[in-house]
Structure formats: structure tokens, C-alpha cells
Design a protein around this motif. Structure first.
Motif, short mmCIF file in Angstrom:
data_model
loop_
_atom_site.label_atom_id
_atom_site.label_comp_id
_atom_site.label_asym_id
_atom_site.label_seq_id
_atom_site.Cartn_x
_atom_site.Cartn_y
_atom_site.Cartn_z
N GLY A 1 10.86 7.63 -1.25
CA GLY A 1 11.18 6.92 -0.09
C GLY A 1 10.62 5.58 0.28
O GLY A 1 11.16 4.84 0.80
N THR A 2 9.23 5.44 -0.38
CA THR A 2 8.46 4.29 -0.35
C THR A 2 9.04 3.14 -1.23
O THR A 2 9.28 2.03 -0.81
CB THR A 2 7.09 4.31 -0.88
OG1 THR A 2 6.92 5.03 -2.16
CG2 THR A 2 6.29 5.23 0.12
N VAL A 3 10.09 3.57 -2.27
CA VAL A 3 10.50 2.44 -3.08
C VAL A 3 12.07 2.04 -2.33
O VAL A 3 12.05 0.80 -2.21
CB VAL A 3 11.21 3.14 -4.28
CG1 VAL A 3 12.28 2.13 -5.12
CG2 VAL A 3 10.19 3.57 -5.33
N LEU A 4 12.50 2.72 -1.74
CA LEU A 4 13.52 2.30 -0.72
C LEU A 4 13.08 1.68 0.44
O LEU A 4 13.56 0.44 0.60
CB LEU A 4 14.44 3.54 -0.10
CG LEU A 4 15.04 4.09 -1.27
CD1 LEU A 4 15.78 5.49 -0.65
CD2 LEU A 4 15.88 3.69 -2.02
N ALA A 5 11.99 2.12 1.01
CA ALA A 5 11.44 1.36 2.28
C ALA A 5 10.84 0.19 1.89
O ALA A 5 10.94 -0.87 2.49
CB ALA A 5 10.62 2.18 2.89
N THR A 6 10.30 -0.09 0.63
CA THR A 6 9.45 -1.49 0.22
C THR A 6 10.47 -2.35 -0.01
O THR A 6 10.44 -3.60 0.42
CB THR A 6 8.78 -0.98 -0.98
OG1 THR A 6 7.75 -0.21 -0.66
CG2 THR A 6 7.96 -2.43 -1.22
N VAL A 7 11.65 -2.17 -0.75
CA VAL A 7 12.74 -2.91 -1.30
C VAL A 7 13.39 -3.43 0.12
O VAL A 7 13.79 -4.63 0.48
CB VAL A 7 13.80 -2.37 -2.18
CG1 VAL A 7 14.79 -3.28 -2.33
CG2 VAL A 7 13.16 -2.23 -3.44
N SER A 8 13.72 -2.65 1.01
CA SER A 8 14.31 -2.91 2.16
C SER A 8 13.55 -3.66 3.20
O SER A 8 14.07 -4.65 3.98
CB SER A 8 15.11 -1.68 2.88
OG SER A 8 13.95 -0.92 3.55
N GLY A 9 12.26 -3.33 3.22
CA GLY A 9 11.38 -4.07 4.11
C GLY A 9 11.24 -5.45 3.63
O GLY A 9 11.07 -6.42 4.56
N ALA A 10 10.98 -5.67 2.36
CA ALA A 10 10.95 -7.13 1.74
C ALA A 10 12.32 -7.91 1.92
O ALA A 10 12.02 -9.04 2.34
CB ALA A 10 10.81 -7.06 0.31
N ALA A 11 13.25 -7.31 1.91
CA ALA A 11 14.53 -8.08 2.14
C ALA A 11 14.73 -8.51 3.90
O ALA A 11 15.00 -9.57 4.10
CB ALA A 11 15.96 -7.18 1.74
N ALA A 12 14.27 -7.46 4.73
CA ALA A 12 14.41 -7.81 5.97
C ALA A 12 13.23 -8.87 6.34
O ALA A 12 13.40 -9.66 7.25
CB ALA A 12 14.10 -6.41 6.90
N ALA A 13 12.07 -8.78 5.49
CA ALA A 13 11.12 -9.73 5.84
C ALA A 13 11.66 -11.27 5.58
O ALA A 13 11.15 -12.30 6.23
CB ALA A 13 9.72 -9.53 5.12
N ALA A 14 12.32 -11.35 4.39
CA ALA A 14 12.79 -12.60 4.14
C ALA A 14 14.01 -12.99 4.89
O ALA A 14 14.34 -14.62 5.09
CB ALA A 14 13.18 -12.49 2.46
N LEU B 1 0.87 -1.40 -0.03
CA LEU B 1 0.01 -0.13 0.08
C LEU B 1 0.77 1.30 0.05
O LEU B 1 0.46 2.19 -0.51
CB LEU B 1 -1.07 -0.08 1.23
CG LEU B 1 -1.97 1.15 1.26
CD1 LEU B 1 -2.96 0.95 0.33
CD2 LEU B 1 -2.79 0.87 2.57
N GLY B 2 2.00 1.13 0.61
CA GLY B 2 2.84 2.51 0.58
C GLY B 2 3.12 3.30 -0.72
O GLY B 2 3.07 4.51 -0.43
N PRO B 3 3.46 2.32 -1.60
CA PRO B 3 3.96 3.29 -2.83
C PRO B 3 2.63 4.10 -3.35
O PRO B 3 2.94 5.03 -4.01
CB PRO B 3 4.49 2.02 -3.90
CG PRO B 3 4.93 1.27 -2.81
CD PRO B 3 4.05 1.17 -1.78
N PHE B 4 1.43 3.38 -3.26
CA PHE B 4 0.42 4.09 -3.83
C PHE B 4 -0.23 5.09 -2.92
O PHE B 4 -0.58 6.23 -3.64
CB PHE B 4 -0.99 2.89 -3.99
CG PHE B 4 -0.72 1.98 -4.97
CD1 PHE B 4 -0.84 2.37 -6.30
CD2 PHE B 4 0.01 0.84 -4.62
CE1 PHE B 4 -0.40 1.25 -7.54
CE2 PHE B 4 0.09 -0.19 -5.67
CZ PHE B 4 0.01 0.11 -6.77
#
Length: 423
Positions: free
Chosen positions: A362-375, A70-73
Motif C-alpha cells: 500500500g505504501t508503494v502505491l501511496a508514495t508513487v501517487s503522492g509524488a505524482a500529485a505533488a508534481a 518515511l511511509g515505506p520504512f
């Protein structure tokens, strides 16, 4: 390559700037404290209601996915001028959702469907708030204050990370509904603080907008949503920031979970893990407070290179640690170092990204880093099961060394052509 126009905050009287910064810091810190207070006890509540660990994990995973998607939208209307309305509205929706959870828990019988719906609403609203908040620092304070303000914001978040779980445990022990009431109140305080900010939290309408993208249907909306990703792909420094943030977040999460596995293998209980968390939290708070002085003497590229290499020795030493104090001190050293690079990096990102693209980038950076941290936890668990905790910790240290080598090679070139940093 010439960077895009820098993000410059509009001129405002110094007392107003300081007041708005304090209000924004209070909103973010209260929000983080409330989330940490209720976030710890929500799994405990579900388990006490007879739910299985698989159901608890599924709810956590579903919440994380909703937040990432939802963040990027939500960033698009924030960049187009609705930042303040979006932040206030999201905080009020989150407050209402947590109030519903409080009433349901206080009533004694909590329908699972109601609880899941309320938590998902709160997570989605929080995702919108966080996406809109990403561009606020550039709008409320001048560039020379960015590093100081960012460090204070990070210190508030890390302080909430230390105090929130302890407060949540105490409130949950008194009454099961109290942590959720505290979270609801924290969202209400955040909404009030953002409403009281006097600085205009909107960039110029034309800044950062795609050419001819005004109200032309689905294609133009997708172009607007993808404008942040397009900027990251074009700007070399943002690509470096994306790689560094995602890699460090994922490796720190992997190191933490592998530390938990190692403590369990050595027959340690919950108390040693609490010691590790306390030392790491205190070190992270100290690093955030010291970050402006340390990072202010170096460019973002030099800070990244220095911190990247300094993280390797404590990460490698974790493989030989046996006592909880050793794990805590070494992990604390990692948490002490990272804020220096993070503050320098975030301040540089604010300078490079136009005001009209702050939230989307900022949401692009946060989404990619969040996905990496989640995995990272799952990958760390698989590696620890197959190769052992010590080998996994060593592997993380090797990957950090590879990241440091990569950063040392590309950081000078990718910061040389960017905008000049303020003195």
C-alpha cells in the motif's frame, strides 16, 4: 500468471467485526477531520507571524517529502506484527506535537524553529500511522465486507475534507490556538479507538516475508522494505493499479489548480472557488456512499474501464466553462465518479496482496501517487502560463482519454489471471 495467496481476515464474531470496523472508521475520520481543521490555518498562522509565502511553501514541501520517504520504512514493522502499537504510538506522538503547537500559539510568541519541529514530528508520525493503517481492513473484516467498509472510510475522509476547513476557519477566527487543540484531541481519540479494537491486527510472522530474511542485517532489512515494490513488479493487476491511481490523482490535482487559474483569469474571487470546493466535496461524499452498490455489480477491471471513459467528457467540458457553477458541477461530476473505481480497486488490491505485505504494498502505491500529485500543481502552473488555462484543461482531458484507452486495453488481461472476486 497465478496471483499470490489472498488476504483473508481471521474468523471473528459478527458483533466484534462491526464494533472494530466502527472504531477504525471513527479513528480515521477523527484523524482526517483534525488534520483538515489545522491544515488550513497553519499557512495563515505563519503568514500572520510575518513569514513569507516562500517559507510557508518550503515547510509544506518539506512535510510532504518527509511523509513520502518515511511511509515505506514504517510499513515493515506494521507488516511484521507491530501494526496496532505503531498506530497507537504514532497517534499519541502526533497529539503531543499538536499540543505543543497549541501551547506555543496560546503563549503569543511562536518561535519558528519550534513550530517547524512540531509540524515535522506530527507529519512523520502521521505518515507512520497511515502506513500501518493500510492493512487494517483486511484484518478486521471478511472479504465480502471490504467494498462497503472501504466506501465508508472514504466517505468519512471526504466528509472531513468538506467540514474540516470550515471548522478550522471558525476556530481560528475565535482563537488562533483552537484549531491545533482540535487536531491534538482528534489524534487522542484516534489512539483510543485503535487501542479498543479487539481483532488481532497482525498477520502470521512467516506470511509475506522474504526467504531467509529474518534478522540478517542491512541487506535483509532492505529486502523487507522492498518486498512491496517487488510484489507490485510481479503482479500485473498491481502494476495497472499503480498506473491508474497515480495518473488519476495527478490529473485531478492538475485540473483543480487549472480551474483555480481559469477562475482568476475570469475575474472571479475566493467565493466562487469555495463554491467549486463545496460542490466537489459533496459530490465526492455522495460517490463514496454509492460506490459499494455500483462497484459491487462489476469487476474491478470493468469498473476501471467504465469510470476512465466517463471522466473524459466532464474534463473536456471544463475547457469551455466560464461560470463558477459550471466549473463546480463539472469538477463535482469527476469527484462523483472516482470513488466507484477507487473502492473497487482498493478492495481488489486487498484480495490480491497477502496479509503480511499489505502495508508495504500500500505504501508503494501511496508514495508513487503522492509524488505524482505533488508534481501536478507545478506542471499545471507552467502549462497555464505558457499555453493558457483552457489549453491545459484540454490537455488533461486528452491524457485522461489516453489513460482510458490504456485501461481498456490492459485491464481484461491483467484481471483475468488474478484471483476470482467474491460474488
Amino acid at each position: 500468471m497465478t496471483g499470490p495467496a489472498p488476504a483473508v481476515a481471521p474468523a471473528a464474531p459478527l458483533p466484534q467485526v462491526r464494533r472494530d470496523v466502527r472504531l477504525f472508521w471513527c479513528a480515521g475520520t477523527c484523524d482526517a477531520l483534525g488534520s483538515q481543521t489545522s491544515g488550513l490555518v497553519l499557512p495563515l498562522l505563519l503568514l500572520t507571524l510575518g513569514r513569507s509565502p516562500a517559507e510557508v511553501g518550503a515547510l509544506a514541501g518539506l512535510s510532504a517529502v518527509a511523509t513520502l520517504l518515511l511511509g515505506p520504512f514504517a510499513a515493515v514493522p506494521a507488516d511484521r506484527g507491530a501494526r496496532k502499537r505503531l498506530m497507537v504510538g504514532s497517534a499519541l506522538v502526533s497529539a503531543a506535537a499538536m499540543t505543543g503547537v497549541t501551547v506555543a500559539v496560546a503563549a503569543g510568541r511562536v518561535p519558528l524553529a519550534v513550530l517547524i519541529a512540531a509540524v515535522l514530528v506530527e507529519r512523520c508520525a502521521t505518515s507512520c500511522y497511515e502506513a500501518a493503517a493500510l492493512g487494517t481492513v483486511a484484518l478486521v473484516c471478511p472479504p465480502e465486507e471490504h467494498r462497503r467498509v472501504l466506501s465508508r472510510l472514504q466517505a468519512g475522509e471526504r466528509g472531513a475534507l468538506v467540514l474540516g476547513p470550515a471548522l478550522g476557519g471558525l476556530l481560528f477566527h475565535a482563537e488562533r490556538w483552537l484549531p491545533f487543540l482540535a487536531d491534538a484531541l482528534s489524534y487522542a481519540v484516534a489512539a483510543g479507538c485503535i487501542s479498543a479494537i479487539r481483532s488481532p491486527l497482525a498477520a502470521h510472522r512467516t506470511e509475506g516475508a522474504p526467504d531467509g530474511a529474518a534478522h540478517r542485517g542491512r541487506r535483509s532489512r532492505l529486502a523487507e522494505a522492498g518486498a512491496g515494490l517487488a510484489l507490485v513488479r510481479r503482479e500485473p493487476f498491481l502494476r495497472l493499479a499503480l498506473v491508474w491511481i497515480a495518473a488519476v490523482n495527478a490529473l485531478l490535482v492538475a485540473l483543480y489548480y487549472t480551474t483555480v487559474f481559469a477562475l482568476q483569469n475570469h475575474g472571479r474571487g475566493a467565493a466562487p472557488l469555495g463554491l467549486v470546493l463545496a460542490l466537489a466535496g459533496a459530490a465526492g461524499l455522495a460517490g463514496a456512499l454509492a460506490a459499494p452498490r455500483i462497484a459491487g455489480r462489476r469487476s474491478a477491471g470493468r469498473a476501471l474501464v467504465a469510470v476512465s471513459w466517463l471522466m473524459v467528457p466532464p474534463a473536456a467540458a471544463l475547457a469551455a466553462a466560464r461560470d463558477a457553477w459550471h466549473f463546480g458541477l463539472l469538477f463535482g461530476l469527476l469527484c462523483l465518479l472516482t470513488p466507484v473505481a477507487t473502492v473497487a480497486l482498493q478492495a481488489r488490491i486487498i484480495q490480491v496482496v497477502p496479509l503480511g505485505l499489505q502495508a508495504r504494498t500500500g505504501t508503494v502505491l501511496a508514495t508513487v501517487s503522492g509524488a505524482a500529485a505533488a508534481a501536478a500543481p507545478a506542471l499545471a502552473g507552467l502549462s497555464a502560463d505558457r499555453f493558457g488555462a483552457a489549453a491545459t484543461l484540454t490537455g488533461c482531458a486528452v491524457l485522461l482519454a489516453g489513460l482510458a484507452l490504456y485501461t481498456a486495453c490492459v485491464a481484461p488481461a491483467r484481471t483475468r489471471g488474478a484471483l476470482p472476486e467474491p460474488a
